[in-house]
Design an enzyme around this catalytic site. Structure first.
Site, PDB file in Angstrom:
ATOM      1  N   ASP A 177     -47.375 -96.698 -35.197  1.00  0.00           N
ATOM      2  CA  ASP A 177     -46.532 -96.603 -36.122  1.00  0.00           C
ATOM      3  C   ASP A 177     -45.143 -96.237 -35.886  1.00  0.00           C
ATOM      4  O   ASP A 177     -44.116 -96.065 -36.736  1.00  0.00           O
ATOM      5  CB  ASP A 177     -47.159 -95.403 -37.008  1.00  0.00           C
ATOM      6  CG  ASP A 177     -48.442 -95.745 -37.701  1.00  0.00           C
ATOM      7  OD1 ASP A 177     -48.615 -96.941 -37.819  1.00  0.00           O
ATOM      8  OD2 ASP A 177     -49.246 -94.741 -37.879  1.00  0.00           O
ATOM      9  N   ASP A 224     -53.030-103.397 -40.281  1.00  0.00           N
ATOM     10  CA  ASP A 224     -53.298-101.899 -40.841  1.00  0.00           C
ATOM     11  C   ASP A 224     -53.975-101.840 -42.122  1.00  0.00           C
ATOM     12  O   ASP A 224     -54.605-100.739 -42.271  1.00  0.00           O
ATOM     13  CB  ASP A 224     -51.626-101.345 -40.873  1.00  0.00           C
ATOM     14  CG  ASP A 224     -51.653 -99.943 -40.412  1.00  0.00           C
ATOM     15  OD1 ASP A 224     -52.507 -99.354 -39.899  1.00  0.00           O
ATOM     16  OD2 ASP A 224     -50.673 -99.471 -40.498  1.00  0.00           O
TER      17      ASP A 224
END
Length: 546
Positions: free
Chosen positions: A436, A383
């Site tokens: 997420d 990420d």
């Protein structure tokens, strides 16, 4: 669930990871350290609204960007002046104008001299502001040269893209044009982010309970078979009998590598036809997810239809309830695909997306904390790299570019949950990537399965605190998003330390970390074996992991 559902789940997990880490709002204020700041040229770059009127009739509204120099543009629409618009003569505004103006806004063309020169010439001619038309379709930051000293500019300057300039010049041919320049502030609390937070937390909550319920039913079925003496044919975690997929250490590490390659492919091939392909893939996954959720829900009331099967070519045995639900799911996905550009299409996208995420969390499972730590740890690094570090290699954030759907006429790729910013004067959407929700959701679901298997209460277990940690991490993400003026944030940067750190800390404090790390199931004494002699009871106890 058959092999098709498992394959769909694995494919979705890959796509979700490719878009993990996108939590974004629109960028209104740009604090750019690369562009030089000197006295008289130190403004932040701010988006500016340019509302137009033709013969006192309101027409188009354009969005431009303010300059590094000049006064700060008014933020309140009611305080912004409506002023006439004139085309500069000469159009480039590099030399003194042929005629003075009486406080009008000048429309000038970019090129042939510095932005500051154009602004000073317009100010000397009596203009109240200057609108510069870019020679390209994108916006450009208007800065000053490092060695400029005469920067006493007292009128605002706004740059508009080329297509907006073409429309403005067309409006001027219709009659008198007036414009209003203002840069409204965003609300302190974005209600869209509040609802997005509730959606994410609620999705993980529902998916975790479904996953734990399925595991409990499988455990009950196993115990029945064990009592009947069928121990050799039963394994609660066996993929073939339960339809569930356990993530292994190898697949957890390879998963992020493959997801990175997939993300780069999305970045390089991003175009209209490629987004159309993603829409088709999303619809297929959405149909699978929505169908799985509806069948699981309706089977409580329509048990005969859920337990009666018919053979369908290419699909094998399919329940009558599935056949009844499937057309509705297909029609829902097709309607969303056809009308996805409509203002209300986000509702259909979110429904299909949530159903997909819930289905994957129910099918794909983390077997122990060790695998969960590797998966989330790799996702954490992934990420950060693709949101921040990728700028050094590609000169832009690859993750954000893919999420926005740049170079296409689409409002982002479909693998996102989104809610319109209804009370924001700039409009747009607040978004969050599937990854997420899905990746931390796998760990939270594991926590609830463990709690139920160990017969823990809500407070003494791990699920409640994992949910609190996830919600807190996501909340911190949105706080950071607002502090960073809307710049996209890698959500897993905040979520993973909160969620994984809480789980590991609790396990260590309670003395259960080793069992959580290696086995992922509480130890259970096998009840179907014959009791051993008393003197060898401790050594003969047969411990199994379900």
């Amino acid at each position: 669930m058959g092999a098709g559902a498992r394959a769909t789940a694995a494919a979705l997990l890959l796509v979700a990871a490719a878009l993990a880490g996108v939590a974004a709002g629109g960028d209104i204020v740009h604090q750019d350290d690369d562009a030089p700041k000197i006295p008289g040229c130190s403004n932040d770059f701010m988006l500016v609204k340019v509302q137009t009127w033709v013969k006192n009739r309101e027409t188009d509204e354009f969005v431009g960007v303010g300059a590094r120099f000049g006064p700060i543009i008014e933020s309140k629409e009611k305080h912004a002046n409506r002023t006439g618009l004139l085309i500069a003569d000469p159009f480039d505004c590099c030399t003194p104008l042929k005629e003075k103006v009486a406080g009008e806004v000048l429309l000038v063309q970019r090129g042939d001299c510095k932005f500051t020169t154009k602004a000073k010439v317009a100010e000397d001619a009596g203009a109240s502001a200057i609108i510069i038309l870019n020679n390209r379709h994108e916006l450009y930051k208007m800065v000053c040269d490092q060695n400029e000293t005469d920067l006493d500019i007292n009128i605002p300057a706004v740059l508009l893209p080329k297509d907006a300039g073409t429309i403005l010049q067309g409006l001027l041919s219709l009659g008198k044009v007036s414009v209003q320049l203002y840069s409204p502030d965003r609300p302190l609390v974005d209600t869209a982010e509040v609802f997005l937070w509730l959606m994410a937390v609620g999705t993980i909550l529902g998916a975790s309970y479904w996953s734990a319920w399925s595991a409990r039913e499988a455990l009950i079925e196993q115990e029945k078979l064990l009592k009947d003496g069928h121990e050799s044919s039963v394994n609660i975690e066996a993929e073939g009998s339960t339809g569930m997929v356990d993530i292994t250490m190898t697949s957890a590490m390879l998963f992020i590598v493959v997801a990175s390659l997939f993300l780069v492919m999305l970045y390089k091939l991003m175009s209209h036809w490629f987004v159309e392909l993603l829409v088709v893939i999303f619809c297929i996954g959405g149909v699978e997810g929505l169908q799985t959720c509806l069948v699981a829900l309706l089977s409580r009331w329509f048990k005969p239809a859920a337990r009666s099967f018919v053979k369908v070519p290419f699909f094998g045995a399919v329940s009558y309830l599935t056949l009844a639900v499937c057309p509705f799911c297909i029609v829902s996905a097709v309607l969303w695909a056809v009308y996805r550009r409509m203002p209300y299409a986000w509702i259909g996208q979110d429904v299909l997306g949530i159903a997909l995420i819930v289905t994957v969390i129910q099918i794909v499972r983390i077997p122990n904390l060790k695998v969960g730590s590797v998966l989330l740890g790799c996702s954490f690094l992934y990420d950060i790299f693709w949101v921040f570090i990728s700028k050094m290699l590609f000169h832009e954030s690859v993750m954000i570019v893919v999420a926005r759907g740049d170079n296409t006429d689409e409002d982002g790729v479909p693998m996102l949950l989104k809610i319109p910013r209804m009370f924001d004067p700039w409009g747009g959407y607040s978004i969050i990537g599937f990854g997420d929700i899905l990746l931390p959701g796998l760990l939270v679901a594991f926590a609830l399965r463990y709690d139920w298997a160990a017969r823990k209460t809500l407070q003494s277990g791990y699920f409640l605190w994992s949910m609190v940690a996830y919600g807190s991490g996501l909340l911190i993400t949105y706080v950071a998003l607002n502090l960073m003026d809307g710049h996209g944030q890698p959500a897993l940067l905040y979520i993973v330390p909160f969620t994984l750190g809480t789980f590991i800390s609790l396990g260590k404090k309670r003395g259960e970390l080793r069992n959580l790390w290696m086995k992922g199931q509480p130890p259970r004494v096998c009840t179907h074996s014959h009791p051993p002699p008393k003197d060898s009871a401790d050594s003969a106890a047969h411990v199994i992991s379900s």
